[in-house]
Write a protein that holds these residues in place. Structure first.
Motif, PDB file in Angstrom:
ATOM      1  N   TYR A 189       0.830  -1.215   0.000  1.00 18.58           N
ATOM      2  CA  TYR A 189       0.000   0.000   0.000  1.00 18.58           C
ATOM      3  C   TYR A 189       0.866   1.267   0.000  1.00 18.58           C
ATOM      4  O   TYR A 189       0.372   2.362  -0.243  1.00 18.58           O
ATOM      5  CB  TYR A 189      -0.923   0.028   1.225  1.00 18.58           C
ATOM      6  CG  TYR A 189      -1.898  -1.120   1.281  1.00 18.58           C
ATOM      7  CD1 TYR A 189      -2.264  -1.818   0.114  1.00 18.58           C
ATOM      8  CD2 TYR A 189      -2.472  -1.512   2.481  1.00 18.58           C
ATOM      9  CE1 TYR A 189      -3.154  -2.876   0.167  1.00 18.58           C
ATOM     10  CE2 TYR A 189      -3.366  -2.556   2.545  1.00 18.58           C
ATOM     11  CZ  TYR A 189      -3.701  -3.245   1.384  1.00 18.58           C
ATOM     12  OH  TYR A 189      -4.580  -4.288   1.448  1.00 18.58           O
ATOM     13  N   LEU A 190       2.121   1.103   0.292  1.00 18.19           N
ATOM     14  CA  LEU A 190       3.029   2.250   0.277  1.00 18.19           C
ATOM     15  C   LEU A 190       3.782   2.315  -1.047  1.00 18.19           C
ATOM     16  O   LEU A 190       4.886   2.847  -1.135  1.00 18.19           O
ATOM     17  CB  LEU A 190       4.016   2.162   1.448  1.00 18.19           C
ATOM     18  CG  LEU A 190       3.366   2.298   2.826  1.00 18.19           C
ATOM     19  CD1 LEU A 190       4.344   1.931   3.926  1.00 18.19           C
ATOM     20  CD2 LEU A 190       2.844   3.716   3.044  1.00 18.19           C
ATOM     21  N   ASN A 191       3.188   1.712  -2.059  1.00 13.61           N
ATOM     22  CA  ASN A 191       3.755   1.767  -3.409  1.00 13.61           C
ATOM     23  C   ASN A 191       5.073   0.987  -3.510  1.00 13.61           C
ATOM     24  O   ASN A 191       5.973   1.371  -4.238  1.00 13.61           O
ATOM     25  CB  ASN A 191       3.970   3.235  -3.834  1.00 13.61           C
ATOM     26  CG  ASN A 191       4.240   3.364  -5.316  1.00 13.61           C
ATOM     27  OD1 ASN A 191       3.709   2.592  -6.110  1.00 13.61           O
ATOM     28  ND2 ASN A 191       5.093   4.312  -5.685  1.00 13.61           N
ATOM     29  N   PRO A 217       9.700   5.261  -1.982  1.00 12.60           N
ATOM     30  CA  PRO A 217       8.651   4.834  -2.918  1.00 12.60           C
ATOM     31  C   PRO A 217       7.304   5.483  -2.616  1.00 12.60           C
ATOM     32  O   PRO A 217       6.481   5.646  -3.507  1.00 12.60           O
ATOM     33  CB  PRO A 217       8.569   3.319  -2.702  1.00 12.60           C
ATOM     34  CG  PRO A 217       9.793   2.940  -1.952  1.00 12.60           C
ATOM     35  CD  PRO A 217      10.263   4.153  -1.210  1.00 12.60           C
ATOM     36  N   PHE A 218       7.076   5.870  -1.366  1.00  6.54           N
ATOM     37  CA  PHE A 218       5.750   6.369  -0.997  1.00  6.54           C
ATOM     38  C   PHE A 218       5.621   7.883  -1.062  1.00  6.54           C
ATOM     39  O   PHE A 218       4.611   8.439  -0.671  1.00  6.54           O
ATOM     40  CB  PHE A 218       5.343   5.857   0.392  1.00  6.54           C
ATOM     41  CG  PHE A 218       6.497   5.676   1.338  1.00  6.54           C
ATOM     42  CD1 PHE A 218       7.160   4.469   1.401  1.00  6.54           C
ATOM     43  CD2 PHE A 218       6.930   6.720   2.137  1.00  6.54           C
ATOM     44  CE1 PHE A 218       8.239   4.289   2.262  1.00  6.54           C
ATOM     45  CE2 PHE A 218       7.993   6.551   3.005  1.00  6.54           C
ATOM     46  CZ  PHE A 218       8.659   5.329   3.065  1.00  6.54           C
ATOM     47  N   HIS A 271       2.782   9.964  -2.336  1.00  3.26           N
ATOM     48  CA  HIS A 271       2.625   9.428  -3.687  1.00  3.26           C
ATOM     49  C   HIS A 271       1.145   9.202  -3.990  1.00  3.26           C
ATOM     50  O   HIS A 271       0.394   8.757  -3.114  1.00  3.26           O
ATOM     51  CB  HIS A 271       3.394   8.098  -3.771  1.00  3.26           C
ATOM     52  CG  HIS A 271       3.622   7.646  -5.170  1.00  3.26           C
ATOM     53  ND1 HIS A 271       2.655   6.996  -5.901  1.00  3.26           N
ATOM     54  CD2 HIS A 271       4.705   7.757  -5.979  1.00  3.26           C
ATOM     55  CE1 HIS A 271       3.151   6.714  -7.103  1.00  3.26           C
ATOM     56  NE2 HIS A 271       4.391   7.167  -7.183  1.00  3.26           N
ATOM     57  N   PRO A 272       0.719   9.501  -5.223  1.00  2.08           N
ATOM     58  CA  PRO A 272      -0.703   9.326  -5.556  1.00  2.08           C
ATOM     59  C   PRO A 272      -1.209   7.911  -5.250  1.00  2.08           C
ATOM     60  O   PRO A 272      -2.345   7.735  -4.802  1.00  2.08           O
ATOM     61  CB  PRO A 272      -0.754   9.596  -7.065  1.00  2.08           C
ATOM     62  CG  PRO A 272       0.482  10.342  -7.412  1.00  2.08           C
ATOM     63  CD  PRO A 272       1.495  10.058  -6.344  1.00  2.08           C
ATOM     64  N   THR A 273      -0.363   6.915  -5.473  1.00  4.63           N
ATOM     65  CA  THR A 273      -0.782   5.530  -5.216  1.00  4.63           C
ATOM     66  C   THR A 273      -1.093   5.327  -3.732  1.00  4.63           C
ATOM     67  O   THR A 273      -2.048   4.629  -3.372  1.00  4.63           O
ATOM     68  CB  THR A 273       0.356   4.569  -5.633  1.00  4.63           C
ATOM     69  OG1 THR A 273       0.693   4.861  -6.985  1.00  4.63           O
ATOM     70  CG2 THR A 273      -0.053   3.123  -5.499  1.00  4.63           C
ATOM     71  N   VAL A 274      -0.293   5.952  -2.882  1.00  2.00           N
ATOM     72  CA  VAL A 274      -0.500   5.810  -1.441  1.00  2.00           C
ATOM     73  C   VAL A 274      -1.798   6.507  -1.034  1.00  2.00           C
ATOM     74  O   VAL A 274      -2.588   5.975  -0.244  1.00  2.00           O
ATOM     75  CB  VAL A 274       0.706   6.388  -0.671  1.00  2.00           C
ATOM     76  CG1 VAL A 274       0.480   6.321   0.829  1.00  2.00           C
ATOM     77  CG2 VAL A 274       1.983   5.648  -1.062  1.00  2.00           C
TER      78      VAL A 274
END
Lengths: 344, 845
Positions: free
Chosen positions: A146-148, A256-257, A294-297
């Motif tokens: 979940y943290l990319n 990454p996050f 990050h947008p994913t997070v």
């Protein structure tokens, strides 16, 4: 002057002379009995008054009274003198060596890590941040995915991880999984929180590396949060933590996050930026990593990244405490050696 | 990544920037310079140096390029030679023991002079004969009857490498008399490469970043044009079976090469970059990898042909077959599995794709024809193989972070050029290029609003486009939109929203984090949410610290053996559930702890040799697995440990008393009172860890808060306690936190005088103090405001099994002064109640 009067006058002189010789309370008492007691010449003079001719009586009576008063006041003076002298003697005998050690009081102390943690928490509280905590044993998803950081992503190499015998369960390597927990709890409200806690990394236990350590994560999520907000917030933090004139710098980094990511350095508080062992000659100390979430997070956290943005930062409490007190061995913190702890 | 300045200067003009400034620029774009090694160049002037410098500066006057005109024998020593040398100003005779000059001894005047690095008297350099780098000053000396005052230097003496076998022979075009620092003075930047910037683990990458941030031109090396023709395809065939794992595979070939030494400048650069020069062929592949970031592999064509039975070899890239093994270049035999990608031929695997070549097919010093591989591999697959086999591999490190397939072609052209230039030989016409899966280089669009809303800095679209173009992006500006195509050198830029974030990062990096303004958060504060648990936890700490106890922070990791020490028989219950660590670092840290008590006893044991009196506490979770849950319950525990003397002996109190059960109970009572826990009560209980007669439960109403007591003597024996006795408590801190109250009603104070009287009652031994006091309070009613036990007496007069308990009672009313009569009434009530309940008798006054 009658004979009687003359006798009384002599008695007065004799008594006052005798009083001069008196140096103790016992002697004073004996003097009092002798010169002011019932059978003393003065008192005797009073009882003998009746035997005197009537015309002498008032004369002798007055004279006896005068002598009695004189002796009484002399007695009072002497008595006070003796009391003073006695007190002085007692006080002198009670003199102590004030340089002897004071009576030992066992003082309780907070562990140095908890002291630093408290200070950091207090600074962020002052800046309007809430405190949020989450578990230390985590799922792979919360700690990484979940943290990319999907499985087999090279970024996983950044964290040496302790795994458990349950598939997908590990010891959290950072406080960042708390980002997902708090986002999922709060979305779509905005967030201004810090996430303190213990984290664990698979390392060798040496003077420089620990397997367990305390981190504080910072998370802000909202609408219109920018890199400039992050920079301002963290500079404010540094000023409160390291002094208002502490110079700081942000330089690009990678997590990454977050994207963009940065590392924040503060001017070395040991050498003032001149370069020393603590800062390895650079004049800078690395104090935290940070970046725009990050947008994913954000998406995993339940926020629409089109609408929301945010920043996160993470700092190590152990490392900053280590630098602050120039502790030469990080293991001291969790060995809890009383000789170490008592210094804080 | 070690980057020599001289190498970077091949691609970018750094005029006007000193070493410090270059290092600063690199650091501020994300290429953190961790140190600078001077290899000749002086430390730059700077107001403040922000980097760690090490290494050697070559004095301009003392170190020059010289030429050896003739090598003469030494009159008294076979292992020394005398060199007739021209240092640009004069001819001198120099003594040296360098073996690489022996071949020239007694050959008369050299047809081609040897260019060397010459150090004059007084030069500061590293001592070649001592291990490590020991600075020394070149002094005049007489060696075997010949005076020596200067020297021809080895790499070690100049700080280039550890090499001290011979002196440096410079390239033939080195200008005699030039200060050495001008000819080849250098500085090496030690750069930490971030995981998403593997493209910059190359001289070109570093130069590109520097060019972008300093607005300078980047000179890209071209290499030879891609060889055309079909000669190669007749000598080797190529097939890629898994495009997903191997998006591109290229082959080129040079025949009739010679594995001779590379030019000196190449060797020097490789050394400075941290790679050992070997020969022209190996050096060409390594040099090109360091230059472009693309790892290359060179096969010995003849060996491949031999494996193919004299036929043209067929190269195939595929996953390994079950049971296949491969002997790698480092001599290790690796078992392969079907998820590992290999380069193979008809005879089996040749190399572990992207990681390491095989022993049987690589180039050697005998190689004549080089078949050069430039390929691209799936980074996840490479990473999986690496983590399984745990092989240290420079190529693997790069490929596991993602190397763009387009780099294969650039690297092939450059490497072929170097093979030809340094190893001689002839290019075989044509290349083989299997490119089944070209990546889609993302095109990302951005508006000015999108940039500003993320950065909070006034970056114009034009400025953003300029930055991206300098980084190699192809940008087009249309109306208010910037469209940027990712250059085919990197795989880290995402698509869509993620791509926008990536691009904003690129813009911010080069724009400069320093230039982005600082703002205070303007959004309103979120609705209040409190971590009341943390607040209560902090109150517990506060109270215990105020009681003189030391706070501790303990490890979570332990072992079942360590936790079993708290039991008399130390037996591990196999049914006891633990969170077990799959990869423990030591055998004594295999599980997450389930007992705070075990931790506390260890802390007391560790410290008991340092202090005769200890009072510690610890607040932290234990980890209790729950069958129906993936994650354990993290239950917060408070443990308190007391040991030894009540106080430290001093000149006043030479032999302080030992602590006992009631010291610990007192601490707990004070704590629970401080937390305003309601209805605190204690009752005897038994636990294996504790003395059966000195163990109690502490409760709030009927809820058990925890257990405490004096250690069981058998448990005590398991530890090396020097401070005794040991008392410990373990409390459920979650419950303490839940029951603790910050809101409570204060007790009003009476303005009327209190009456105090003492009573002593004789009761049977088994009547507990708690029961007696409860009965006294019950009977005393609200006018009885305090009950204090002040004496316990046992004696023959009382009779066996009896004790006298003496209490001081305080009576007080809020509305009047109590009379003796009031006191008598209350006292009689109490005495009657105690007689009724316990058969108590008032002890005669």
């Amino acid at each position: 002057m009658t004979d009687r009067e003359a006798q009384l006058e002599q008695e007065k002189i004799a008594a006052l002379t005798a009083l001069e010789e008196v140096v103790s309370t016992e002697a004073l008492e004996a003097w009092r009995v002798a010169h002011l007691g019932k059978s003393s010449p003065v008192m005797q003079a009073f009882s003998d008054l009746g035997k005197l001719p009537a015309e002498e009586r008032p004369l002798v009576g007055r004279a006896a009274n005068a002598v009695k008063q004189a002796l009484e006041s002399a007695y009072a003076v002497k008595s006070e003198q003796l009391r003073q002298a006695e007190l002085e003697r007692v006080l002198a005998s009670e003199r102590i060596d004030v340089t002897l050690p004071g009576r030992a009081v066992q003082r309780g102390r907070l562990h140095p890590l908890n002291q630093t943690l408290r200070e950091v928490c207090q600074i962020f509280r002052d800046m309007g941040f809430q405190i949020y905590r989450s578990p230390e044993v985590e799922t792979d998803d919360f700690n990484f995915t979940y943290l990319n950081i999907p499985p087999y992503h090279p970024a996983r190499d950044m964290w040496d991880t302790f795994y458990t015998d349950k598939d997908g369960v590990l010891l959290r390597t950072h406080t960042s999984p708390g980002q997902i927990h708090i986002m999922r709890e709060r979305a779509p409200e905005h967030i201004r929180a810090i996430l303190p806690g213990t984290t664990m990394r698979y390392e060798q236990l040496t003077a420089r590396s620990e397997i367990e350590f305390i981190q504080v994560e910072v998370l802000v999520v909202g609408k219109g949060i920018t890199f400039a907000d992050m920079k301002g917030t963290l500079i404010d933090f540094a000023a409160r933590a390291f002094g208002k004139d502490a110079r700081t710098r942000l330089r690009p980094s990678y997590f990454p996050f977050t994207e963009p990511s940065a590392e924040m350095d503060v001017e070395c508080f040991v050498c003032g930026g001149e370069g020393c062992n603590v800062c390895k000659g650079t004049g800078w100390l690395e104090i935290l990593g940070c970046g725009m979430v990050h947008p994913t997070v954000l998406e995993y956290g339940g926020y629409d990244p089109q609408e929301f943005s945010g920043f996160a930062a993470g700092m190590g409490i152990d490392r900053s405490t280590l630098m602050r007190y120039r502790v030469d061995d990080i293991r001291h913190f969790r060995n809890n050696d009383i000789r170490f702890l008592e210094q804080f | 990544m070690k980057a020599p300045l001289s190498w970077i200067k091949d691609y970018i003009d750094v005029d006007g920037l000193n070493i410090e400034q270059i290092a600063h620029c690199l650091t501020m774009v994300g290429l953190e310079v961790e140190g600078i090694r001077l290899v000749g160049l002086p430390k730059p002037e700077a107001e403040r140096h922000e980097f760690k410098y090490e290494g050697l500066t070559w004095d301009r006057e003392k170190f020059v390029v010289a030429e050896v005109l003739e090598v003469l024998p030494h009159p008294n020593a076979d292992r020394l030679v005398l060199c007739r040398l021209n240092d640009g100003t004069q001819e001198l005779i120099i003594l040296t023991g360098a073996p690489n000059l022996y071949p020239y001894k007694g050959k008369g005047e050299l047809a081609q002079t040897l260019k060397v690095a010459y150090a004059r008297e007084g030069a500061m350099l590293y001592d070649g004969h001592q291990p490590g780098q020991v600075l020394t000053k070149l002094k005049r000396a007489v060696i075997r009857g010949v005076e020596s005052f200067s020297m021809i230097c080895s790499e070690k003496e100049l700080g280039i490498s550890d090499e001290h076998e011979g002196v440096i022979i410079l390239d033939a075009d080195a200008p005699v008399g030039t200060p050495l620092v001008d000819y080849m003075g250098d500085a090496v930047f030690d750069i930490s490469i971030l995981p998403n910037m593997v493209r910059d683990a190359s001289m070109l990458g570093i130069a590109r970043e520097l060019a972008a941030v300093t607005h300078r031109e980047l000179r890209l090396p071209q290499g030879i044009p891609l060889p055309q023709g079909d000669a190669l395809s007749k000598r080797v065939s190529l097939e890629v079976l898994n495009p997903e794992l191997n998006p591109r595979f290229m082959l080129g070939m040079v025949e009739n090469v010679q594995a001779q030494p590379s030019p000196y400048w190449v060797q020097r650069r490789l050394n400075l970059a941290g790679m050992r020069p070997i020969d022209a062929l190996v050096d060409a592949t390594n040099y090109t990898m360091l230059e472009t970031g693309e790892p290359l592999h060179a096969f010995d064509y003849d060996l491949l042909r031999k494996r193919a039975g004299g036929n043209p070899p067929s190269i195939i890239t595929r996953t390994a077959q079950p049971g296949e093994t491969l002997t790698l270049l480092d001599g290790t035999v690796q078992p392969l599995d079907e998820r590992m990608e290999v380069v193979a031929d008809s005879a089996g695997p040749l190399s572990l794709a992207g990681i390491m070549g095989g022993m049987d097919s690589g180039i050697t010093s005998q190689t004549q024809h080089v078949l050069l591989e430039a390929a691209s591999w799936n980074f996840i697959n490479i990473r999986q193989t690496l983590s399984k086999l745990k092989i240290p591999s420079e190529a693997g490190w790069r490929f596991s972070r993602g190397v763009h397939p387009a780099l294969a072609e650039q690297a092939l052209r450059l490497c072929l050029q170097r093979l030809l230039a340094w190893g001689g030989g002839r290019l075989v016409e044509g290349v083989l290029d299997a490119y089944p899966l070209p990546p889609q280089d993302p095109v990302v669009t951005l508006t000015e609003e999108e940039i500003i809303s993320r950065l909070g800095a006034p970056v114009s679209l034009e400025e953003a486009a300029g930055i991206l173009e300098r980084l190699g992006f192809e940008c087009t500006l249309q109306e208010d939109k910037l469209s940027a195509k990712t250059p085919p050198i990197r795989l880290d830029i995402g698509e869509g929203l993620i791509g926008k974030a990536s691009l904003v990062e690129e813009i911010a990096r080069i724009y400069g984090y320093e230039r982005i303004p600082s703002k205070r958060l303007a959004v309103e504060l979120p609705a209040p949410v409190f971590d009341t648990k943390l607040e209560a936890e902090e109150r517990i700490r506060e109270i215990l610290v105020s009681l003189g106890l030391q706070d501790t922070v303990a490890y979570r990791q332990t072992s079942p053996q360590r936790e079993a020490r708290i039991l008399p028989n130390q037996s591990i219950d196999p049914k006891h559930e633990y969170v077990r660590i799959k990869n423990p670092i030591t055998p004594d840290r295999t599980v997450m702890r389930t007992s705070g008590l075990a931790t506390m006893l260890e802390l007391l044991e560790y410290n008991s040799k340092f202090r005769p009196s200890l009072a510690l506490f610890e607040i932290g979770p234990v980890f209790l697995p729950v069958e129906s849950q993936l994650l354990p319950n993290e239950a917060l525990r408070l443990t308190v440990g007391l040991a030894g003397l009540r106080e430290i002996p001093t000149w006043q109190t030479k032999t302080p008393e030992q602590r006992d059960f009631f010291d610990l109970k007192g601490v707990l009572e004070a704590l629970l009172k401080g937390l305003h826990i309601p209805e605190v009560n204690f009752r005897p209980t038994e636990r294996p860890t504790f003395h059966p007669g000195k163990c109690a439960e502490v409760l709030s109403g009927e809820r058990v808060l925890g257990v405490f007591g004096e250690l069981h003597p058998m448990v005590q024996e398991h530890y090396e306690f020097e401070a005794l006795p040991v008392l410990a408590a373990e409390l459920d801190a979650d419950l303490l936190v839940a029951l603790s109250r910050v809101e409570f009603e204060h007790q009003p104070l009476s303005n009327y005088p209190a009456m105090v009287e003492d009573i002593a009652v004789i009761v049977p031994e088994e009547v507990s103090a708690a029961a007696l006091e409860a009965a006294i309070r019950q009977a005393g009613g609200k006018l009885l405001v305090n009950v204090r036990l002040f004496d316990i007496f046992r004696g023959e007069k009382l009779g066996l099994g009896k004790k006298s308990m003496a209490y001081q009672l305080t009576y007080q009313a809020f509305d009047r002064t109590l009379t003796d009569k009031d006191a008598e009434t209350i006292r009689n009530r109490i005495v009657r109640a105690l007689a009724r309940e316990f058969g108590a008798v008032l002890r005669s006054q």
